[in-house]
Design a protein around this motif. Structure first.
Motif, PDB file in Angstrom:
ATOM      1  N   GLY A 113       0.793  -1.227   0.000  1.00  0.00           N
ATOM      2  CA  GLY A 113       0.000   0.000   0.000  1.00  0.00           C
ATOM      3  C   GLY A 113       0.820   1.270   0.000  1.00  0.00           C
ATOM      4  O   GLY A 113       0.312   2.338  -0.354  1.00  0.00           O
ATOM      5  N   SER A 114       2.096   1.180   0.369  1.00  0.00           N
ATOM      6  CA  SER A 114       2.926   2.388   0.426  1.00  0.00           C
ATOM      7  C   SER A 114       3.135   2.981  -0.962  1.00  0.00           C
ATOM      8  O   SER A 114       3.068   4.195  -1.154  1.00  0.00           O
ATOM      9  N   GLY A 115       3.424   2.119  -1.932  1.00  0.00           N
ATOM     10  CA  GLY A 115       3.633   2.604  -3.291  1.00  0.00           C
ATOM     11  C   GLY A 115       2.373   3.216  -3.883  1.00  0.00           C
ATOM     12  O   GLY A 115       2.437   4.208  -4.621  1.00  0.00           O
ATOM     13  N   ASP A 116       1.218   2.643  -3.578  1.00  0.00           N
ATOM     14  CA  ASP A 116      -0.048   3.193  -4.063  1.00  0.00           C
ATOM     15  C   ASP A 116      -0.277   4.598  -3.501  1.00  0.00           C
ATOM     16  O   ASP A 116      -0.763   5.489  -4.195  1.00  0.00           O
ATOM     17  N   THR A 117       0.096   4.762  -2.239  1.00  0.00           N
ATOM     18  CA  THR A 117      -0.050   6.074  -1.597  1.00  0.00           C
ATOM     19  C   THR A 117       0.827   7.112  -2.279  1.00  0.00           C
ATOM     20  O   THR A 117       0.368   8.219  -2.604  1.00  0.00           O
ATOM     21  N   LEU A 118       2.100   6.767  -2.510  1.00  0.00           N
ATOM     22  CA  LEU A 118       3.002   7.705  -3.177  1.00  0.00           C
ATOM     23  C   LEU A 118       2.518   8.024  -4.583  1.00  0.00           C
ATOM     24  O   LEU A 118       2.572   9.177  -5.032  1.00  0.00           O
ATOM     25  N   PHE A 119       2.032   7.034  -5.295  1.00  0.00           N
ATOM     26  CA  PHE A 119       1.484   7.223  -6.638  1.00  0.00           C
ATOM     27  C   PHE A 119       0.372   8.269  -6.621  1.00  0.00           C
ATOM     28  O   PHE A 119       0.322   9.181  -7.463  1.00  0.00           O
ATOM     29  N   GLY A 120      -0.540   8.169  -5.660  1.00  0.00           N
ATOM     30  CA  GLY A 120      -1.628   9.143  -5.563  1.00  0.00           C
ATOM     31  C   GLY A 120      -1.131  10.537  -5.264  1.00  0.00           C
ATOM     32  O   GLY A 120      -1.619  11.526  -5.840  1.00  0.00           O
ATOM     33  N   ILE A 121      -0.139  10.642  -4.378  1.00  0.00           N
ATOM     34  CA  ILE A 121       0.445  11.945  -4.034  1.00  0.00           C
ATOM     35  C   ILE A 121       1.051  12.601  -5.266  1.00  0.00           C
ATOM     36  O   ILE A 121       0.817  13.780  -5.559  1.00  0.00           O
ATOM     37  N   LEU A 122       1.866  11.857  -5.992  1.00  0.00           N
ATOM     38  CA  LEU A 122       2.590  12.424  -7.132  1.00  0.00           C
ATOM     39  C   LEU A 122       1.648  12.839  -8.251  1.00  0.00           C
ATOM     40  O   LEU A 122       1.828  13.899  -8.861  1.00  0.00           O
ATOM     41  N   THR A 123       0.640  12.022  -8.529  1.00  0.00           N
ATOM     42  CA  THR A 123      -0.317  12.386  -9.571  1.00  0.00           C
ATOM     43  C   THR A 123      -1.094  13.634  -9.175  1.00  0.00           C
ATOM     44  O   THR A 123      -1.342  14.527  -9.998  1.00  0.00           O
ATOM     45  N   SER A 124      -1.468  13.714  -7.917  1.00  0.00           N
ATOM     46  CA  SER A 124      -2.185  14.891  -7.414  1.00  0.00           C
ATOM     47  C   SER A 124      -1.355  16.159  -7.599  1.00  0.00           C
ATOM     48  O   SER A 124      -1.866  17.191  -8.078  1.00  0.00           O
ATOM     49  N   LEU A 125      -0.091  16.110  -7.225  1.00  0.00           N
ATOM     50  CA  LEU A 125       0.751  17.306  -7.306  1.00  0.00           C
ATOM     51  C   LEU A 125       1.044  17.700  -8.746  1.00  0.00           C
ATOM     52  O   LEU A 125       1.133  18.887  -9.073  1.00  0.00           O
ATOM     53  N   LEU A 126       1.196  16.726  -9.623  1.00  0.00           N
ATOM     54  CA  LEU A 126       1.400  17.056 -11.042  1.00  0.00           C
ATOM     55  C   LEU A 126       0.154  17.727 -11.623  1.00  0.00           C
ATOM     56  O   LEU A 126       0.262  18.631 -12.458  1.00  0.00           O
ATOM     57  N   ALA A 127      -1.014  17.301 -11.192  1.00  0.00           N
ATOM     58  CA  ALA A 127      -2.246  17.938 -11.664  1.00  0.00           C
ATOM     59  C   ALA A 127      -2.326  19.380 -11.200  1.00  0.00           C
ATOM     60  O   ALA A 127      -2.829  20.255 -11.910  1.00  0.00           O
ATOM     61  N   GLN A 128      -1.804  19.654 -10.015  1.00  0.00           N
ATOM     62  CA  GLN A 128      -1.832  21.020  -9.471  1.00  0.00           C
ATOM     63  C   GLN A 128      -0.749  21.906 -10.063  1.00  0.00           C
ATOM     64  O   GLN A 128      -0.892  23.129 -10.095  1.00  0.00           O
TER      65      GLN A 128
END
Length: 477
Positions: free
Chosen positions: A415-430
């Motif tokens: 689950g750690s990698g999934d969490t980081l994936f969500g963080i990075l995609t969110s920040l790139l969208a912003q």
């Protein structure tokens, strides 16, 4: 803070020489600063041994010894390999001798040992019975309570990679790194030899390809007083399956917690049910190509992969790479042998095992040359690599990148990698038009620091990805 390899360390020395800054002055600065560190940590009642080699690292040792003995410390200096062969170090040898510091053989037990035998660019060919004897001697002293310090790099430790490293080296309690950190500080086989690491500024300019992640997260928390949800981007996450519904739920929650304005999630019917309950702020769409195509025009960044099989992901990945959006490829979407030329960034986020598969190598060979392997792949394929190991490396398509360290060991869990994936995609969208690698580095730093902060109330063994997600929102308060 910069991270140097052997060549860059030599280049900065050459720059200093050609710029009129004598290397003996740099040696004086380095030695004096380390001596000050020793004085603040230890008393004059303690016995100090300095082991000096024949090169410039040994010259640093002479400066340190001179400064300490001048201030009344009990110092013994030993040169197991003979006299200095460096002209610069020889100058400081003579200065030290003028203060009464002469080489003699160690005797008895020491409270402090300073390793000044070898510096950067250690050649394994230098390992000989005498060096091994010094490693054994230091180890025995350490077992008896001696505190071990190293200069720049613990002797015997390679600077750039761990290929061929036999672990015959000085194991320091702390290492004073000069001007910049060294790559092997972050490698899994050599990091334990450094102990605590402290970087000393000796007055040189900073240049180099790799650096430690920026620590200032303030830019991630800035919100416009008159902003609206459209101000902060729209992300699309594609992932999850009926057999692995949790991965996309974790990514969704992490993306929302890190500030994205709107979030679309393309997943299966079973995974949708969990998202409706766990993350009602997200909008869900069917995990079909028509549904995904229908929302792409309103998206500022897309991530795909968690919980998907490679077979399911293949068609969607090709379609996404034809778009002009930043694309994050993770887990089941790490399937391409080559990538199309495009203006928008491609980010691949493998863990070590996935990266070994992608490069047709072993995990051990990747770990031995983490920087070199990540750089080679990023430059060859013109993608950004977020390589997840005990540290996180973010390698740029034009070389160099960022290192994120200090995360909780509790992240070694599903689950750690999934969490980081969500963080990075969110920040790139912003921040779709910003410095991509810096944005990714800040996101990974946020994630690492949140995980460490969880340790204040939970043992690492008990840490869950959901704990980290909740902790993300407590920064900047």
């Amino acid at each position: 803070m910069m991270i140097y390899d052997t060549q860059e360390a030599r280049q900065i020395d050459e720059w200093a020489r050609t710029s009129g800054l004598p290397l003996e002055v740099l040696m004086e600065r380095a030695g004096s600063q380390i001596a000050t560190q020793i004085k603040t940590r230890h008393s004059k009642r303690e016995r100090i041994l300095i082991l000096c080699g024949t090169g410039n690292n040994g010259g640093d040792g002479y400066v340190i010894g001179r400064e300490l003995i001048r201030d009344g410390f009990d110092v013994t200096l030993f040169t197991p390999f003979g006299k200095s062969r460096s002209d610069i170090a020889t100058i400081h040898t003579h200065y030290a001798e003028a203060f009464g510091l002469v080489a003699e053989k160690p005797c008895g037990r020491y409270d402090v040992i300073l390793d000044a035998l070898y510096g950067t660019g250690f050649d394994p060919g230098r390992i000989n019975p005498e060096f091994e004897a010094q490693c054994t001697f230091v180890s025995e002293q350490k077992q008896q309570g001696a505190r071990i310090y190293a200069i720049d790099v613990p002797s015997g430790v390679p600077t750039d990679h761990t290929i061929g490293f036999k672990e015959i080296a000085i194991r320091a309690d702390a290492t004073f790194q000069l001007h910049a950190m060294k790559r092997s500080t972050f490698l899994i086989r050599t990091a334990p030899f450094y102990g605590e690491s402290e970087t000393l500024d000796i007055g040189l300019p900073a240049f180099g390809e790799w650096r430690v992640s920026p620590k200032d997260l303030a830019s991630l928390f800035k919100r416009e007083p008159y902003g609206h949800k459209g101000t902060y981007g729209t992300a699309l996450l594609i992932g999850g399956s009926d057999t692995m519904p949790g991965s996309i739920q974790l990514a969704t929650r992490a993306a929302l917690r890190t500030g994205v304005g709107k979030l679309q999630v393309a997943t299966t019917s079973l995974a949708k049910q969990g998202i409706v309950v766990q993350a009602p702020e997200a909008m869900v769409v069917d995990q079909t190509l028509p549904a995904i195509q229908n929302v792409l025009s309103s998206i500022s960044a897309v991530g795909i992969g968690p919980g998907l099989s490679q077979e399911v992901a293949e068609t969607w990945v090709d379609h996404l790479l034809e778009s002009d959006l930043p694309v994050v490829l993770d887990a089941g979407a790490l399937i391409k042998e080559s990538y199309p030329e495009r203006t928008a960034p491609i980010i691949v986020t493998p863990h070590i095992g996935e990266f070994a598969r992608m490069t047709n190598q072993t995990v051990a060979s990747i770990q031995d040359d983490l920087f070199g392997q990540a750089t080679e792949y990023a430059v060859l394929h013109q993608v950004t690599v977020v390589l997840k190991s005990h540290v996180i490396l973010i390698a740029k398509p034009n070389g160099g990148g960022f290192v994120i360290s200090g995360a909780s060991s509790g992240l070694a869990k599903g689950g750690s990698g999934d969490t980081l994936f969500g963080i990075l995609t969110s920040l790139l969208a912003q921040h779709p038009s910003g410095d991509v690698e810096r944005t990714l580095a800040l996101g990974a730093e946020w994630y690492a620091r949140a995980s460490k902060q969880v340790e204040r109330r939970l043992h690492p063994s008990s840490l869950l990805a959901t704990d980290v997600i909740e902790e993300l929102g407590r920064f900047g308060l």
